[in-house]
Motif scaffolding. Structure first.
Motif, short mmCIF file in Angstrom:
data_model
loop_
_atom_site.label_atom_id
_atom_site.label_comp_id
_atom_site.label_asym_id
_atom_site.label_seq_id
_atom_site.Cartn_x
_atom_site.Cartn_y
_atom_site.Cartn_z
N GLU A 1 0.92 -1.29 -0.09
CA GLU A 1 0.04 0.30 0.07
C GLU A 1 0.88 1.21 -0.06
O GLU A 1 0.52 2.08 -0.49
CB GLU A 1 -0.77 0.15 1.33
CG GLU A 1 -2.23 -0.63 1.04
CD GLU A 1 -2.62 -1.13 2.37
OE1 GLU A 1 -2.70 -0.39 3.33
OE2 GLU A 1 -3.48 -2.04 2.63
N GLU B 1 2.09 2.00 -3.57
CA GLU B 1 1.28 2.38 -4.26
C GLU B 1 1.13 4.18 -3.84
O GLU B 1 0.62 4.86 -4.87
CB GLU B 1 -0.15 1.66 -4.11
CG GLU B 1 -0.14 0.47 -4.82
CD GLU B 1 -1.46 -0.55 -4.81
OE1 GLU B 1 -1.97 -0.18 -3.82
OE2 GLU B 1 -1.58 -1.14 -5.73
N LYS B 2 1.00 4.34 -2.46
CA LYS B 2 0.88 5.47 -2.25
C LYS B 2 2.08 6.43 -2.72
O LYS B 2 1.89 7.78 -3.23
CB LYS B 2 1.00 5.58 -0.62
CG LYS B 2 0.83 6.95 -0.04
CD LYS B 2 -0.69 7.75 0.16
CE LYS B 2 -0.77 8.85 0.36
NZ LYS B 2 -2.07 9.69 -0.13
N ARG C 1 3.75 6.27 -5.44
CA ARG C 1 3.49 6.27 -6.88
C ARG C 1 2.57 7.48 -7.19
O ARG C 1 2.56 8.42 -7.66
CB ARG C 1 3.02 4.89 -7.61
CG ARG C 1 3.03 5.00 -8.84
CD ARG C 1 2.43 3.80 -9.56
NE ARG C 1 2.18 4.29 -10.95
CZ ARG C 1 3.06 4.13 -11.84
NH1 ARG C 1 4.58 3.49 -11.59
NH2 ARG C 1 2.86 4.51 -13.15
N GLU C 2 1.30 7.29 -6.22
CA GLU C 2 0.55 8.46 -6.44
C GLU C 2 1.06 9.73 -6.12
O GLU C 2 0.88 10.71 -6.86
CB GLU C 2 -0.93 8.28 -5.39
CG GLU C 2 -1.94 7.33 -5.64
CD GLU C 2 -2.71 6.80 -4.54
OE1 GLU C 2 -2.86 7.73 -3.58
OE2 GLU C 2 -2.89 5.76 -4.62
N SER D 1 3.31 10.70 -8.83
CA SER D 1 2.61 11.02 -10.27
C SER D 1 2.15 12.57 -9.85
O SER D 1 2.07 13.13 -10.83
CB SER D 1 1.48 9.82 -10.28
OG SER D 1 2.31 8.75 -10.40
N ALA D 2 1.30 12.65 -8.86
CA ALA D 2 0.43 14.01 -8.61
C ALA D 2 1.45 15.16 -8.65
O ALA D 2 1.09 16.20 -9.36
CB ALA D 2 -0.25 13.81 -7.28
#
Lengths: 222, 222
Positions: free
Chosen positions: B139, B142-143, B145-146, B149-150
């Motif tokens: 998790e 994934e966080k 990456r978010e 990306s943002a």
């Protein structure tokens, strides 16, 4: 501080651990200025030890008491590059731990590769605080030099280091040449942009730039 | 082993830690073959972590319980490159030590540089044996990456990595060009010999070879 010693701290710059292209040149300069012994100290980041082991005659790994019982990857890779292991701070209440660490590393070294067939990597302890062990460390360093001079490994290593240095200088010089090539400027800029935005792969772009470089060369006039 | 996973061990070859020029190409190939996630595992030698951090989106540092209380140079340099720290083997009688290590590293990280302004490097524990903590680690990945990306950092990093790769390919290609230059062959051989035997410095020899290369170029005819 002794007048016979000259100390030059180098800024680390962009290189991890601070061993740069200029370290070699500084070493040469110091030798030319008449100093017999050049010590290159790193801040202890993995990459720089590798670089230093590629430009020196002898690589001493200075360690603290403790931690020799379990050689994890990072440390193991560095230990394999060392010609001599010295456990410092073997004084006061750390003395027993230092002796255990010496035994641990001696044991660990039996399971690792060594760099030189004629040299079993010694593990010693010393105290920079009370001076104990320092003379023995220095004797070992002289012994290493004798062994490596006698079997020809010292000159072979130096020749290999000089040749590797030549090729790394050549790579840098050729890149300079390319960067300063007015005819290629636009092409490099646009391909660099294409690579940065993922439109072209670095491999393909490099090939295109070099092909242009060759083509320009063929059509150049005196 | 799951059929969705493809594992390819790479021989380390001459590179310490085994991250080679070809690692990048293998990663590209794996992506092209439709794999979403490419894991590059190193054997844990300082130099290779640096190389890996320069070609991946996320750098996880996997550690064992113990050793977080005193960050020596080698480890410190690697910790500064990490985006996520995971203490494995947090099971059985190592569980309490794992928790202490998590706390130690959290403390240590407060004193270190971090690579990303928007990302506080998390320190987590897990057990590959009983599976605890693995889902939370994923998790967090994934966080990361978010967030990256943002804020656009992911694409900036990838662009910078691609450009750096282009220049390293260019350096290799140019050296190949030089090595295969029939007109320069003799001159390179004799200067390489002069450098190996200490008669010429690598810096001077490199300059002479490049000057010859330029001179040849100017007099070339179509």
């Amino acid at each position: 501080q002794r007048t016979e010693a000259f100390i030059r701290p180098s800024p680390a710059g962009r290189t991890l651990g601070g061993v740069t292209r200029r370290t070699r040149e500084t070493m040469l300069l110091t030798e030319a200025a008449g100093f017999d012994i050049v010590l290159v100290e790193t801040v202890g980041v993995g990459q720089s030890e590798t670089a230093v082991s590629e430009m020196t005659d002898l690589f001493v790994l200075l360690l603290l008491p403790g931690g020799g019982d379990e050689l994890q990857g990072i440390k193991r890779g560095i230990v394999e590059l060392a010609d001599l292991l010295v456990i410092n701070k073997a004084d006061g209440d750390l003395a027993p731990a230092a002796q255990r660490t010496v035994a641990d590393y001696r044991h660990a070294l039996r399971l690792l590769h060594t760099r030189h067939p004629d040299w079993e990597v010694p593990v010693m302890s010393c105290s920079a605080l009370d001076g104990s062990g320092i003379a023995e460390v220095w004797e070992t360093i002289e012994k290493f030099r004798e062994v490596m001079s006698a079997n020809g490994e010292l000159s072979r290593t130096r020749a290999a280091q000089a040749t590797a240095w030549l090729w790394s200088e050549l790579a840098e010089d050729l890149l300079e040449l390319l960067k300063n090539d007015a005819g290629l400027r636009k092409r490099i800029d646009s391909l660099e942009q294409a690579v940065a935005t993922g439109r072209t792969s670095p491999r393909v772009a490099a090939r295109m730039i070099v092909e242009q470089f060759i083509a320009d060369r063929k059509t150049d006039k005196p």
